[in-house]
Design an enzyme around this catalytic site. Structure first.
Site, PDB file in Angstrom:
ATOM      1  N   ALA A   1       0.795  -1.233   0.000  1.00  0.00           N
ATOM      2  CA  ALA A   1       0.000   0.000   0.000  1.00  0.00           C
ATOM      3  C   ALA A   1       0.834   1.292   0.000  1.00  0.00           C
ATOM      4  O   ALA A   1       0.685   2.123  -0.897  1.00  0.00           O
ATOM      5  CB  ALA A   1      -0.985  -0.043   1.171  1.00  0.00           C
TER       6      ALA A   1
ATOM      7  N   GLN B   1       4.467 -13.305  -1.892  1.00  0.00           N
ATOM      8  CA  GLN B   1       5.180 -12.150  -1.329  1.00  0.00           C
ATOM      9  C   GLN B   1       5.933 -12.534  -0.045  1.00  0.00           C
ATOM     10  O   GLN B   1       6.969 -11.967   0.266  1.00  0.00           O
ATOM     11  CB  GLN B   1       4.193 -11.015  -1.002  1.00  0.00           C
ATOM     12  CG  GLN B   1       3.612 -10.295  -2.202  1.00  0.00           C
ATOM     13  CD  GLN B   1       2.291 -10.877  -2.655  1.00  0.00           C
ATOM     14  OE1 GLN B   1       2.034 -12.075  -2.473  1.00  0.00           O
ATOM     15  NE2 GLN B   1       1.423 -10.060  -3.264  1.00  0.00           N
TER      16      GLN B   1
ATOM     17  N   LYS C   1      -3.787  -8.914   2.490  1.00  0.00           N
ATOM     18  CA  LYS C   1      -3.556  -9.999   1.541  1.00  0.00           C
ATOM     19  C   LYS C   1      -4.426 -11.219   1.827  1.00  0.00           C
ATOM     20  O   LYS C   1      -4.604 -11.590   3.008  1.00  0.00           O
ATOM     21  CB  LYS C   1      -2.072 -10.387   1.598  1.00  0.00           C
ATOM     22  CG  LYS C   1      -1.639 -11.434   0.614  1.00  0.00           C
ATOM     23  CD  LYS C   1      -2.036 -11.139  -0.824  1.00  0.00           C
ATOM     24  CE  LYS C   1      -1.607  -9.795  -1.256  1.00  0.00           C
ATOM     25  NZ  LYS C   1      -2.313  -9.283  -2.448  1.00  0.00           N
TER      26      LYS C   1
ATOM     27  N   ASP D   1      -3.954  -3.037   3.738  1.00  0.00           N
ATOM     28  CA  ASP D   1      -4.137  -2.166   2.586  1.00  0.00           C
ATOM     29  C   ASP D   1      -5.236  -1.148   2.828  1.00  0.00           C
ATOM     30  O   ASP D   1      -5.307  -0.129   2.138  1.00  0.00           O
ATOM     31  CB  ASP D   1      -4.448  -3.012   1.352  1.00  0.00           C
ATOM     32  CG  ASP D   1      -3.271  -3.915   1.051  1.00  0.00           C
ATOM     33  OD1 ASP D   1      -3.151  -4.968   1.706  1.00  0.00           O
ATOM     34  OD2 ASP D   1      -2.449  -3.532   0.215  1.00  0.00           O
TER      35      ASP D   1
HETATM   36  C1  LIG Z   1       2.404  -2.338   4.066  1.00  0.00           C
HETATM   37  S1  LIG Z   1       1.216  -2.679   2.891  1.00  0.00           S
HETATM   38  C2  LIG Z   1       1.579  -4.312   2.484  1.00  0.00           C
HETATM   39  C3  LIG Z   1       0.373  -5.048   2.009  1.00  0.00           C
HETATM   40  O1  LIG Z   1       0.276  -5.005   0.583  1.00  0.00           O
HETATM   41  C4  LIG Z   1       0.253  -6.336   0.116  1.00  0.00           C
HETATM   42  O2  LIG Z   1      -0.552  -6.508  -1.015  1.00  0.00           O
HETATM   43  P1  LIG Z   1       0.137  -6.511  -2.481  1.00  0.00           P
HETATM   44  O3  LIG Z   1       1.442  -7.233  -2.351  1.00  0.00           O
HETATM   45  O4  LIG Z   1      -0.878  -7.230  -3.345  1.00  0.00           O
HETATM   46  O5  LIG Z   1       0.279  -5.056  -2.848  1.00  0.00           O
HETATM   47  C5  LIG Z   1      -0.283  -7.129   1.278  1.00  0.00           C
HETATM   48  O6  LIG Z   1      -1.663  -6.990   1.420  1.00  0.00           O
HETATM   49  C6  LIG Z   1       0.483  -6.484   2.389  1.00  0.00           C
HETATM   50  O7  LIG Z   1       0.026  -6.732   3.665  1.00  0.00           O
END
Ligand SMILES: CSC[C@H]1O[C@H](OP(=O)(O)O)[C@H](O)[C@@H]1O
EC number: 5.3.1.23
Length: 350
Positions: free
Chosen positions: A53, A201, A253, A242
């Site tokens: 985010a 991730q 996530k 997010d």
């Molecule tokens: C510190 S925000 C990280 C947050 O974003 C990730 O989603 P994505 O990798 O799809 O952008 C995930 O929800 C993380 O917790």
């Protein structure tokens, strides 16, 4: 946190272009892509070359600068800033930091235009705003790390899901910030990182970040979290987010909700770490948070290896919502917020 932490930076503004770490290639390759247009930024956000985010918000802020830099009049520039913000807002729907950063850039441009500065100075002032968004995020994460670390004791086991580290932010991360701080202060924490299917991730980014920093990290498959908790190895869970709704429901996530239910079943505290820019008081509950659905290929042939039959039906939500009753506390730069969340989240903005 001292400045010895030298994690990879997700985005670097470099002499009129945005050097962006292509996170799809980690941990195997470290490649910075030189982005020169807002279309480049849109595509990087959409395809998770940059993700997380805060990092998405920071990249979009620079995208507005790139998309408006060639305007020849103040009026045209102001109009283009709004247009670019609207365009970049379509890159992904869930992380509220994207919209928070774009709104901040639009407001900054309007205020700058009202000052009667030259066009060149106005454009420079808007770039300064984007740089401020990035530098403020770094400082915010240090404070989140301090508050989060106050919840952990030496030799605790802490489970995390996805990546809310330096790669998801300007630096240090939100959920991972306390681990870097603990290391600097000689506090030993054992981290269990969920690999986090389908984009991995956790495996590709969190395990990489923490291993590089020297943090004790153990990678597990998402379906192992329950067993690891049942063995008593996990004393707390900490994740990023997010978007936090006004009532404390948390979008994060996919798989986070399952972890929260498991944590509750095992009497383990479930912490959510985020800056105030991720708290969205305009969204009443988690039910109103738009949940991004991504391609079937992310599930059936992630990273180029087909692992499911051609044409099989796929449901691939990138996020889920954890109801506030599963959340022990929300850790922000202003401190640790507990229930009643509706009331206590509002107080953060008073
Ligand atoms: C510190 S925000 C990280 C947050 O974003 C990730 O989603 P994505 O990798 O799809 O952008 C995930 O929800 C993380 O917790």
């Amino acid at each position: 946190m001292s400045t010895t932490y030298a994690g990879l930076q997700s985005v670097i503004w470099n002499d009129g272009k945005l050097d962006l770490l292509d996170q799809r290639l980690l941990p195997e390759e470290i490649v910075y892509l030189p982005l020169t247009t807002s279309e480049d930024v849109w595509e990087a956000i959409r395809h998770l070359k940059v993700r997380g985010a805060p990092a998405i918000g920071i990249s979009a802020a620079y995208g507005v600068v790139l998309g408006s830099k060639d305007e020849q009049t103040i009026e045209g520039w102001l109009e283009q800033v709004d247009k670019q913000a609207e365009y970049l807002a379509t890159s992904r729907p869930t992380a509220v930091n994207l919209f928070w950063a774009l709104d901040r850039m639009k407001a900054a441009a309007a205020a700058i235009a009202g000052k009667g500065m030259s066009l060149e100075d106005s454009k420079a002032a808007l770039l300064t705003e984007a740089i401020a968004i990035q530098s403020e995020d770094e400082e915010t994460n240090r404070m989140i790390g301090e508050h989060a670390l106050s919840l952990f004791k030496n030799d605790m086991g802490v489970l995390t899901h996805c990546n809310a580290g330096g790669l998801a932010t300007a630096k240090y991360g939100t959920a991972l910030a306390p681990f870097y701080l603990a290391l600097e202060r000689g506090i030993t924490l054992r981290v269990y990182a969920d690999e986090t299917r389908p984009v991995l991730q956790g495996a590709r980014l969190t395990a990489f970040e923490l291993q590089q920093a020297g943090v004790d990290v153990t990678l597990i498959c998402d379906n192992m979290a329950g067993m690891v908790m049942s063995k008593g190895w996990v004393d707390a869970v900490i994740v990023g987010t997010d978007r936090v709704a006004a009532n404390g429901d948390v979008a994060n996530k996919i798989g986070t909700y399952s972890v929260a239910v498991l944590a509750k079943a095992h009497g383990i505290p479930f912490y959510v770490a985020c800056p105030l820019s991720t708290i969205d008081l305009n969204t009443p509950t988690g039910a109103e948070i738009p949940i991004e659905e991504r391609s079937a290929e992310e599930v059936t042939e992630g990273f180029g290896k087909r692992t499911a039959p051609q044409g099989v039906k796929v449901f691939n939500p990138a996020f889920d919502v954890t109801p506030n009753e599963y959340v022990t506390a929300i850790i922000t730069e202003k401190g640790i917020v507990q229930a009643p969340f509706e009331e206590n989240l509002r107080k953060l903005f008073e």
